[in-house]
Design a protein around this motif. Structure first.
Motif, PDB file in Angstrom:
ATOM      1  N   ASP A   1      43.067 -16.178 -18.985  1.00 54.48           N
ATOM      2  CA  ASP A   1      43.953 -15.086 -19.387  1.00 54.48           C
ATOM      3  C   ASP A   1      43.299 -14.378 -20.567  1.00 54.48           C
ATOM      4  N   THR A   2      42.452 -13.383 -20.274  1.00 57.69           N
ATOM      5  CA  THR A   2      41.664 -12.717 -21.319  1.00 57.69           C
ATOM      6  C   THR A   2      42.521 -11.948 -22.314  1.00 57.69           C
ATOM      7  N   ASP A   3      43.735 -11.557 -21.925  1.00 55.62           N
ATOM      8  CA  ASP A   3      44.615 -10.824 -22.838  1.00 55.62           C
ATOM      9  C   ASP A   3      45.158 -11.706 -23.960  1.00 55.62           C
ATOM     10  N   LYS A   4      45.112 -13.011 -23.795  1.00 52.86           N
ATOM     11  CA  LYS A   4      45.695 -13.920 -24.786  1.00 52.86           C
ATOM     12  C   LYS A   4      44.652 -14.734 -25.554  1.00 52.86           C
TER      13      LYS A   4
ATOM     14  N   SER B   1      42.467 -15.772 -28.582  1.00 51.44           N
ATOM     15  CA  SER B   1      42.647 -15.578 -30.017  1.00 51.44           C
ATOM     16  C   SER B   1      41.502 -16.265 -30.764  1.00 51.44           C
TER      17      SER B   1
ATOM     18  N   HIS C   1      44.467 -24.830 -22.234  1.00 53.19           N
ATOM     19  CA  HIS C   1      43.547 -23.863 -22.822  1.00 53.19           C
ATOM     20  C   HIS C   1      42.220 -24.533 -23.201  1.00 53.19           C
TER      21      HIS C   1
ATOM     22  N   PRO D   1      43.037 -19.276 -23.319  1.00 49.79           N
ATOM     23  CA  PRO D   1      44.073 -19.854 -22.455  1.00 49.79           C
ATOM     24  C   PRO D   1      43.754 -19.699 -20.964  1.00 49.79           C
TER      25      PRO D   1
ATOM     26  N   ALA E   1      44.895 -18.891 -17.264  1.00 46.62           N
ATOM     27  CA  ALA E   1      45.891 -17.984 -16.684  1.00 46.62           C
ATOM     28  C   ALA E   1      46.935 -18.781 -15.901  1.00 46.62           C
ATOM     29  N   GLU E   2      48.169 -18.279 -15.880  1.00 48.39           N
ATOM     30  CA  GLU E   2      49.257 -18.956 -15.154  1.00 48.39           C
ATOM     31  C   GLU E   2      48.874 -19.225 -13.706  1.00 48.39           C
TER      32      GLU E   2
ATOM     33  N   THR F   1      40.344 -19.646 -29.107  1.00 44.52           N
ATOM     34  CA  THR F   1      41.243 -20.307 -28.162  1.00 44.52           C
ATOM     35  C   THR F   1      41.308 -19.446 -26.906  1.00 44.52           C
TER      36      THR F   1
END
Length: 158
Positions: free
Chosen positions: A103-106, A108, A42, A121, A123-124, A119
């Motif tokens: 990963d814009t959904d995660k 924080s 991240h 992250p 993306a996978e 933070t």
């Protein structure tokens, strides 16, 4: 001995105009200093926002753009005689473009001691991964080979 420099006065005037330096005036913030680094899987963004009301801090992502917004209010005491006013007040805003591998959904964020920490992250699908190389089994069909042949009559004669 006191020397007169006409350029110093002009430079001071221009500086006051650019910075809005006047006693008791509200000046718009010029920038929001940030640090950005990657650790593990991240990214971490640190933004200095001293004196900002935590309720005014807003972090959002829209169409691949991360927007940080915060506001610091100025003192509005009419009975105050300002001797110096160097701290900016108003709205701070900073925008950063995010790459496809985030990963814009995660995402924080926290705000503590005047520092906004965001933070971000990875993306996978964007993380580095090891790809296993398969080996042909001993009883497997042999791979086809391409052979070249030379037909008669294609050679050279002396």
């Amino acid at each position: 001995m006191l020397r007169f420099d006409p350029f110093t006065a002009d430079l001071d005037t221009v500086t006051r105009q650019l910075l809005g330096a006047g006693l008791g005036t509200t000046r718009a913030p010029r920038f929001m200093p940030v640090d950005l680094f990657k650790t593990g899987d991240h990214y971490v963004l640190l933004a200095d926002l001293p004196g900002v009301d935590p309720g005014s801090v807003d972090v959002n992502v829209d169409n691949g753009t991360l927007t940080l917004t915060a506001e610091r209010t100025s003192r509005n005491d009419d009975d105050v005689q300002w001797l110096s006013s160097e701290r900016f007040s108003g709205t701070y805003r900073r925008q950063l473009s995010l790459g496809d591998g985030i990963d814009t959904d995660k995402i924080s964020a926290t705000y503590e001691n005047g520092v906004l920490t965001v933070t971000i992250p990875v993306a996978e699908r964007a993380k580095a991964r090891r790809i296993e190389v398969a080996h042909a089994a001993s009883g497997a069909q042999p791979q086809p080979t391409i052979e070249s042949t030379v037909s008669e009559g294609t050679g050279s004669t002396s």
